[in-house]
Design an enzyme around this catalytic site. Structure first.
Site, PDB file in Angstrom:
ATOM      1  N   GLN B 111     -68.452   6.540 -53.830  1.00 18.84           N
ATOM      2  CA  GLN B 111     -68.021   6.764 -52.452  1.00 18.84           C
ATOM      3  C   GLN B 111     -67.723   5.431 -51.766  1.00 18.84           C
ATOM      4  OE1 GLN B 111     -71.277   8.030 -50.063  1.00 18.84           O
ATOM      5  NE2 GLN B 111     -70.046   8.878 -48.428  1.00 18.84           N
ATOM      6  N   SER B 114     -68.800   2.997 -46.387  1.00 24.58           N
ATOM      7  CA  SER B 114     -69.394   1.932 -45.571  1.00 24.58           C
ATOM      8  C   SER B 114     -68.736   0.588 -45.853  1.00 24.58           C
ATOM      9  CB  SER B 114     -70.878   1.807 -45.869  1.00 24.58           C
ATOM     10  OG  SER B 114     -71.566   2.938 -45.425  1.00 24.58           O
ATOM     11  N   SER B 146     -73.137   3.308 -54.630  1.00 25.05           N
ATOM     12  CA  SER B 146     -73.870   3.575 -55.869  1.00 25.05           C
ATOM     13  C   SER B 146     -72.885   4.092 -56.911  1.00 25.05           C
ATOM     14  CB  SER B 146     -75.023   4.556 -55.637  1.00 25.05           C
ATOM     15  OG  SER B 146     -74.664   5.555 -54.749  1.00 25.05           O
ATOM     16  N   GLU B 229     -73.417  15.274 -47.683  1.00 24.97           N
ATOM     17  CA  GLU B 229     -74.327  14.217 -48.102  1.00 24.97           C
ATOM     18  C   GLU B 229     -75.706  14.435 -47.483  1.00 24.97           C
ATOM     19  OE1 GLU B 229     -73.319  10.231 -46.810  1.00 24.97           O
ATOM     20  OE2 GLU B 229     -74.530   9.358 -48.417  1.00 24.97           O
ATOM     21  N   GLU B 360     -81.458   7.101 -36.377  1.00 22.56           N
ATOM     22  CA  GLU B 360     -81.030   6.968 -34.975  1.00 22.56           C
ATOM     23  C   GLU B 360     -79.742   7.759 -34.731  1.00 22.56           C
ATOM     24  OE1 GLU B 360     -82.223   4.469 -36.878  1.00 22.56           O
ATOM     25  OE2 GLU B 360     -84.106   4.403 -35.778  1.00 22.56           O
TER      26      GLU B 360
END
Lengths: 397, 390
Positions: B111, B114, B146, B229, B360
C-alpha cells in the site's frame, strides 16, 4: 441468543418512554425530589399496571408475562430499566419488580405465589429488606429474628423502596435455641403491621432512590421459606439470587443513565459557544466524548449480554449448569457499567461547565444515581474480584 | 441461486471430491478453489466467490480445513485492502487480472499511501502523477509500506491536479512494483526489525489501464481501502489474543504475582471481555443488515488494550522484562502482534494506535460522524493544494 434488541423489546421501550416523557421529565423529577414523597405513586401505578412492567419476571401462571415460550424475561425487564435509568425515574421498579420479585421466585411456595400474583397485577408493591450496598459475594447475615410467636424483630439499614412497599420481605434468623437456620418472612406494612414496622427515611446521596432504615418490633409475619444450617455460613439462596440477578439487571439501568448523560452532553456542547465557536468543535472536548461513546457502546454490549444470559437461565434458580456463564456475564456487566455510568455523569457535569454544577440543571440527579448505583449490589471491584476464578487469574498467594 | 449453509457445505464437499489436495500442486489447488467460488464466498461468481452472504465463508473454511491455505499473514494487505477496493472500483478487466493471483498469494500487494509529509493528513500527499499520452509518470516518496520488498503490485494514491483543493486532486492507481524507477528501502523500527519500507518513485511510468476509478476521484476510492483497513486491524477475531498471552504468563509464573498487578489484570480482563462482546454485537448488526457505528471504535479499543496488556506483562516479568529477545535488523515476511516475546509485543503495540489511522484521528471520526459534533475550523478546505502553507 442475541445482543440486539428484538421488535417486542423495542415496542416495550417505546411504551415506557412515552409514559416517562409525559409524566417524568427531568424538571418534574427535580421538582418532586424535595416534596417529601420519594416515589411517584401515579407513575408507578401506570408503569406497573398499565404497561404491565411489574410482571415481566413473574410466570404467566401467576398473572405475569414471563414464559419460556416467547414470553417476557430478564431481557424485557432490562429494557424497562434502561428507560427508567434514562429518566432517573422515582419508581420502586428495581426494588419491587426485580429484587423482591426475584427473592420470591427463588423461595417459591404458597406464600410466595400469593404475593407474586399480587405484584404481577400491580396490586401490591414489595421491597427486599436487605441493604442496597450488600454484595452478592459477601451476603450479610440476617439482621432480624423470627420469634417463637411468629413475629419479626430487628433493624435493617440501607433499604431501597421501603417507603413504597406494602410488603417487606425480610431475611430472618429462625427461632429456637437449638435450631440453626435462616428464613425469608413477609411483613405487611398496612394496616395491621403499621404499628410494628417503622420505615425511617435517611437523607440519601441518591435523591431519586433514597434509602431508609426499617425496624421491625414484633411485627406479624408470614414465613415464605426456610433453610437449615448455621446462621453465619448459610447462603440463603433467595437473597443471593436476588442480589446476583439484580446486579445483572442494574447494569441496564446504568446503561440508561450513561446514555442520557452522553446524549445530553453532546447536545449541549453543540449549542454552547465560547471563543466564537461551539465548544463541541474543540478536540479536547470531542476526544473525551468519543472515548465516552466507546465506553457506552461497550456498556450496551455487556448489559445486553447479562440480560440475555439471565433470560436463558431458569427463572427460579438456584442456577444450574449455566451458572458460571451467568455469573461471568453479571460480573463483567457490573464491573464495566457501574464505572461507565459514573464516568458519564461526571463528564456530563464537567462538560456542562458552571450550569452542570447548579441544582437547577438535572445533571446532578444522574451523578447521584450513578454514584449510588456504583456501590449498589457489589462495587465494580467486588465484581472484578469475583472474576478471578472463572478467568483463571488467581490472586497472589 | 440463493446460497445457504447446507448448499455451501455441499458445494465445498463436491469440490474436495474432485480436487484431492494431496495429489495436486499447492497453487493448482488454490487456483481451483478460487475458480470454484470458495475463496471469498461473498465475492461475485467468477471472481472467487458465489455471491453468497459473507458469514457463509466460515462454512467453506470449515469444510476445507486442513487443505493448503493462501498464507493470509503474508498477503494481508492484498486480502484486506486491495481486494475490496478493486472489487468496488475496478473495471471487469482489472478484477479478472488481479483478484485470482492476489487471493492465491502468487502476487503480493502493498500500500503506497502515507508519505513523510502526509500521515494523518493523508489528503495533502505530494506524490505527483502526470499524464503523458496513455501513461502516467509518477514521482514521489512513500513510507510505512509493509511487504514492499516482496510485493508485485501496490495500491497507490497520487496527486494528479495540484490546482484544486487537496481532496479533489487525487487519483488512485495500481502501481507495478517491478517497473523501472521503483526503489524499496527497509525502514527499521523500534522493535529492531524492518517490517516496513520506504518506497521512492522516480519517473515511474504506469499505463492508464492501471488507474482505479476516475481521475480526481482518488480520495473516495481510498476511503474504501481505509475503512477496510480499520476493520482488518480492529474487528477481526483472532485465535491468540493479547489477553490470552498475558494470562498464560500470569498462570505459569505464580512467584511474580502481586496484588497491584492482579487488580490491574482483572480490570483489563473485563475490558477484553467487553471489547469481545462489542465485536460480537457489531457482527450481529452487520449480519442483520444495519451496520452500527461501533466499527469505528473497535480499533481504538483494540489499540489501548494491546498497549496496556503488553506493558503490564513486561512489568510483571521483572528481571526477565529487562531482557529483549533480538535486536537484529531483520525483514520479517509477516506481522504477528502477539508473537515473539513480551518486550517485542510491548514495543510493537505502540504502533497499534498509529497505523491505520491514529487514535486521535479515530476519535475525531467518532466525534464528527457518530456524535455529529462540529469539525474544527479548517484553513485548507477551499484552497488549491499548491497554495497551502508548508
Amino acid at each position: 441468543m442475541t445482543l440486539l434488541y428484538t421488535e417486542v423489546e423495542e415496542e416495550l421501550r417505546a411504551a415506557v418512554r412515552d409514559l416517562l416523557a409525559a409524566k417524568c421529565s427531568p424538571a418534574a423529577v427535580l421538582g418532586s425530589v424535595e416534596s417529601g414523597a420519594p416515589y411517584d405513586a401515579d407513575l408507578w401505578k401506570a408503569l406497573a399496571r398499565d404497561v404491565g412492567a411489574a410482571g415481566l419476571l413473574i410466570p404467566e401462571e401467576l398473572g405475569g408475562a414471563a414464559s419460556h415460550e416467547g414470553g417476557a424475561s430478564a431481557r424485557e425487564a432490562a429494557v424497562v430499566l434502561e428507560e427508567l435509568g434514562r429518566a432517573v425515574a422515582p419508581v420502586p421498579y428495581l426494588s419491587s419488580a426485580v429484587l423482591a420479585t426475584q427473592a420470591l421466585l427463588t423461595a417459591g411456595g404458597d406464600v410466595a405465589e400469593e404475593l407474586l400474583t399480587r405484584l404481577a397485577a400491580g396490586e401490591a408493591t414489595a421491597a427486599l429488606a436487605v441493604s442496597f450496598a450488600a454484595s452478592p459475594y459477601a451476603l450479610p447475615s440476617p439482621a432480624a429474628t423470627l420469634g417463637e410467636d411468629g413475629t419479626v424483630t430487628g433493624t435493617v439499614t440501607g433499604v431501597i423502596g421501603a417507603e413504597a412497599a406494602d410488603v417487606l420481605l425480610v431475611p430472618v434468623r429462625l427461632p429456637g435455641s437449638g435450631r440453626q437456620g435462616t428464613g425469608l418472612c413477609a411483613v405487611e406494612t398496612s394496616p395491621a403491621g403499621r404499628e410494628a414496622v417503622r420505615v425511617t427515611p435517611v437523607t440519601s446521596l441518591d435523591l431519586t432512590r433514597p434509602i431508609a432504615t426499617v425496624s421491625f418490633g414484633s411485627a406479624p409475619a408470614r414465613v415464605v421459606a426456610t433453610t437449615d444450617g448455621p446462621t453465619d455460613s448459610t447462603r440463603a439462596p433467595w437473597v443471593r439470587e436476588a442480589l446476583t440477578r439484580g446486579a445483572g439487571l442494574l447494569a441496564s439501568e446504568q446503561l440508561g443513565v450513561a446514555e442520557w448523560c452522553l446524549t445530553t452532553t453532546v447536545a449541549y456542547v453543540k449549542e454552547r459557544r465560547q471563543f466564537a465557536r461551539p465548544v463541541g468543535s474543540f478536540q479536547a472536548v470531542k476526544h473525551r466524548l468519543a472515548d465516552l461513546w466507546l465506553e457506552v457502546a461497550g456498556a450496551r454490549a455487556a448489559a445486553r449480554n447479562a440480560a440475555a444470559r439471565l433470560a436463558e437461565a431458569s427463572t427460579a434458580g438456584p442456577l444450574g449448569d449455566e451458572a458460571v456463564a451467568v455469573a461471568v456475564a453479571v460480573a463483567v456487566a457490573q464491573a464495566h457499567c457501574g464505572a461507565v455510568a459514573v464516568r458519564a455523569a461526571e463528564e456530563c457535569v464537567q462538560l456542562h461547565g458552571g450550569i452542570g454544577m447548579t441544582w437547577e440543571h438535572p445533571a446532578h440527579l444522574y451523578l447521584k444515581r450513578a454514584k449510588a448505583d456504583q456501590i449498589a449490589l457489589g462495587t465494580p471491584g467486588d465484581h472484578r474480584e469475583a472474576l478471578a476464578g472463572p478467568a483463571g487469574l488467581p490472586a497472589p498467594a | 441461486m440463493t446460497w445457504d449453509e447446507a448448499a455451501v457445505a455441499e458445494h465445498a464437499r463436491a469440490f474436495l471430491a474432485e480436487h484431492d489436495p494431496a495429489a495436486m500442486d499447492r497453487l493448482e489447488f488454490l487456483r481451483a478453489r478460487f475458480d470454484a467460488g470458495l475463496a471469498w464466498v461473498h465475492f461475485p461468481e467468477g471472481l472467487g466467490g458465489l455471491g453468497a452472504s459473507r458469514d457463509l465463508q466460515a462454512v467453506a473454511d470449515r469444510e476445507l480445513k486442513g487443505t493448503p491455505d493462501n498464507q493470509p499473514g503474508r498477503i494481508g494487505i492484498g486480502l484486506g485492502m486491495a481486494a475490496p477496493t478493486i472489487l468496488a472500483f475496478g473495471t471487469e478487466e482489472q478484477k479478472r487480472r488481479f483478484l485470482r493471483p492476489l487471493w492465491t498469494g502468487e502476487e503480493v500487494w502493498c500500500q503506497l499511501f502515507s508519505e513523510p509529509g502526509a500521515g494523518s493528513d493523508l489528503a495533502t500527499l505530494a506524490t505527483r502523477a502526470v499524464r503523458e499520452g496513455d501513461e502516467w509518470v509518477v514521482d514521489g516518496q512513500k513510507v510505512w509500506t509493509s511487504s514492499a520488498h516482496t510485493a508485485r503490485w501496490a495500491i497507490l494514491v497520487a496527486r494528479t491536479d495540484p490546482d484544486v483543493p487537496k481532496h479533489r486532486g487525487l487519483t488512485y492507481f495500481v502501481c507495478d512494483m517491478h517497473a523501472p524507477g521503483v526503489e524499496v528501502r527497509p525502514l527499521r523500527q523500534i522493535t529492531g526489525e524492518a517490517e516496513f519500507n520506504e518506497v521512492f518513485l522516480t519517473g515511474v511510468r504506469l499505463p492508464d489501464a492501471l488507474r482505479l476509478g476516475e481521475v480526481g476521484d482518488g480520495w473516495r476510492v481510498a476511503q474504501t481501502t481505509l475503512m477496510n483497513e480499520r476493520v482488518a486491524i480492529g474487528g477481526t477475531p483472532s485465535r491468540r489474543t493479547m489477553m490470552g498471552v498475558v494470562a498464560e504468563t500470569w498462570r505459569s509464573r505464580p512467584e511474580l504475582r502481586t496484588h497491584d498487578l492482579h487488580q490491574r489484570l482483572l480490570r483489563l480482563w473485563v475490558d477484553s471481555e467487553v471489547m469481545r462482546l462489542t465485536a460480537v454485537r457489531l457482527r450481529e448488526q452487520l449480519a442483520a443488515g444495519h451496520p452500527g457505528p461501533e466499527g469505528s471504535g473497535m480499533k481504538l479499543a483494540f489499540a489501548r488494550l494491546h498497549q496496556e496488556l503488553s506493558g503490564l506483562e513486561v512489568e510483571l516479568l521483572r528481571e526477565d522484562g529487562l531482557a529483549y529477545d533480538d535486536w537484529t535488523f531483520r525483514r520479517p515476511d509477516k506481522v504477528d502482534f502477539v508473537g515473539r516475546e513480551a518486550g517485542y509485543r510491548y514495543l510493537r503495540a505502540k504502533g497499534n494506535s498509529i497505523e491505520g489511522g491514529t487514535s486521535e484521528i479515530l476519535r475525531n471520526i467518532i466525534a464528527e460522524r457518530v456524535l455529529g459534533l462540529p469539525a474544527e475550523p479548517r484553513a485548507d478546505k477551499d484552497v488549491a493544494w499548491k497554495d497551502l502553507p508548508r
